[in-house]
Design an enzyme around this catalytic site. Structure first.
Site, PDB file in Angstrom:
ATOM      1  N   LYS A  44       0.691   5.093  18.321  1.00  0.00           N
ATOM      2  CA  LYS A  44       0.292   6.014  19.390  1.00  0.00           C
ATOM      3  C   LYS A  44      -0.819   6.915  18.880  1.00  0.00           C
ATOM      4  CE  LYS A  44       2.005   9.805  17.354  1.00  0.00           C
ATOM      5  NZ  LYS A  44       1.202  11.027  16.982  1.00  0.00           N
ATOM      6  N   ASP A  58       8.102  12.297  17.971  1.00  0.00           N
ATOM      7  CA  ASP A  58       7.428  11.128  18.540  1.00  0.00           C
ATOM      8  C   ASP A  58       8.398  10.026  18.960  1.00  0.00           C
ATOM      9  OD1 ASP A  58       4.970  12.310  18.025  1.00  0.00           O
ATOM     10  OD2 ASP A  58       4.703  11.280  16.101  1.00  0.00           O
ATOM     11  N   PRO A  74      -1.232   2.353   9.633  1.00  0.00           N
ATOM     12  CA  PRO A  74      -1.382   3.171   8.424  1.00  0.00           C
ATOM     13  C   PRO A  74      -0.305   4.248   8.326  1.00  0.00           C
ATOM     14  CG  PRO A  74      -3.516   2.843   9.493  1.00  0.00           C
ATOM     15  CD  PRO A  74      -2.477   2.299  10.430  1.00  0.00           C
TER      16      PRO A  74
END
Length: 309
Positions: free
Chosen positions: A27, A155, A113
């Site tokens: 996201k 999140d 990442p």
């Protein structure tokens, strides 16, 4: 206001599956305002989440014990102790909430990442919750999955859901689904360093004057379905304090803006910066600063959990 819907309980056909697989999309935060700090130490926030096509792949298999294996583009050493991994914690929390007695083996194929503000660990956790609920003969369902997700991080509730774009408030547990903008190429510039979210919050608290975004008034959901509308409200309270300690981020954002990217900004607490390329453009800009350049797209759908055997 409505909660983001979650797949999982509706997958009765997967209750007998031995192994399931689900993509765990990254996201970006198109808007991130850090609001009041509660007595508990948690911060209230206001954010706009948007998923990308870049994703980890999560596989969950029935097993006698509990295990977690990591492959792909990120080593397990980069993720820290196994028991602290969000995917492991999500599976443990699901077991506690459901009374599940079966063991599980989780395989993470990492492509997002680490430590970049792209929600990779949270996406893995959300994928594990969806996968376990899809495999269950007595699924917990949407509301309980979101409650579990909220205990794991700001999140995780959004990334447990199946909507592409959403407004988020509180600690990320209050969500309003938005119509996503048209899919466009998104450039991700990932420096060799990550940013610890707890440290970034500390840097915010050190500021004599809290960062204040331009006043955009009330966010109107219908105005956020286009890139023009999203760019008009795009801001990230972490960006100035993180860039002050890592000036290369300001240089990378400037490069993206000069290439016509809008918005061009940092995601989450960093260190990855992203730029949405103009319509009709698909080539990332030349970057002079040392970093990894990834080209992906903004997502238009979230894939369901699928059975492998």
């Amino acid at each position: 206001m409505s909660a983001v819907s979650v797949s999982g309980g509706a997958h009765a056909s997967l209750a007998g599956a031995r192994t399931v697989q689900v993509r765990a999309p990254a996201k970006v935060n198109l808007r991130l305002r850090i609001l009041a700090r509660e007595a508990s130490g948690f911060h209230q926030l206001e954010t706009i989440f948007l998923r990308l096509e870049l994703a980890d792949v999560v596989r969950v298999r029935r097993a006698r014990g509990h295990s977690l294996d990591v492959g792909g583009d990120v080593s397990s050493a980069a993720l820290g102790p196994m028991e602290q991994n969000l995917a492991w914690r999500a599976a443990s929390a699901y077991g506690d909430a459901s009374g599940m007695r079966d063991g599980w083996a989780i395989e993470l194929e990492k492509h997002i990442p680490v430590g970049g503000g792209l929600g990779g660990g949270s996406a893995d956790a959300g994928a594990v919750l969806r996968a376990l609920d899809a495999m269950s003969s007595a699924p917990l369902g949407e509301a309980r999955l979101l409650a579990i997700a909220a205990t794991l991080g700001a999140d995780v509730p959004f990334l447990t859901g199946t909507h592409v774009c959403a407004l988020g408030w509180g600690r990320g547990e209050r969500l309003l689904a938005l119509e996503p903008p048209e899919s466009r190429p998104v450039v991700l510039l990932a420096p060799a360093f990550g940013v610890n979210t707890a440290e970034a919050y500390g840097w915010l608290r050190e500021r004599a004057v809290p960062p204040v975004a331009d006043d955009v008034g009330i966010l109107e959901p219908s105005a956020l379905a286009s890139w023009t509308g999203l760019t008009a409200v795009a801001t990230n309270d972490f960006q100035p304090v993180v860039a002050a300690r890592h000036p290369v981020l300001s240089s990378l954002i400037r490069t993206l803006k000069e290439a016509g990217c809008a918005p061009a900004m940092m995601s989450g607490s960093g260190s990855v910066v992203f730029g949405v390329l103009p319509a009709g453009t698909s080539r990332p800009p030349e970057v002079d600063e040392p970093c990894s350049v990834l080209l992906t797209r903004s997502a238009t759908r979230v894939e369901p959990v699928s059975a492998l055997d």
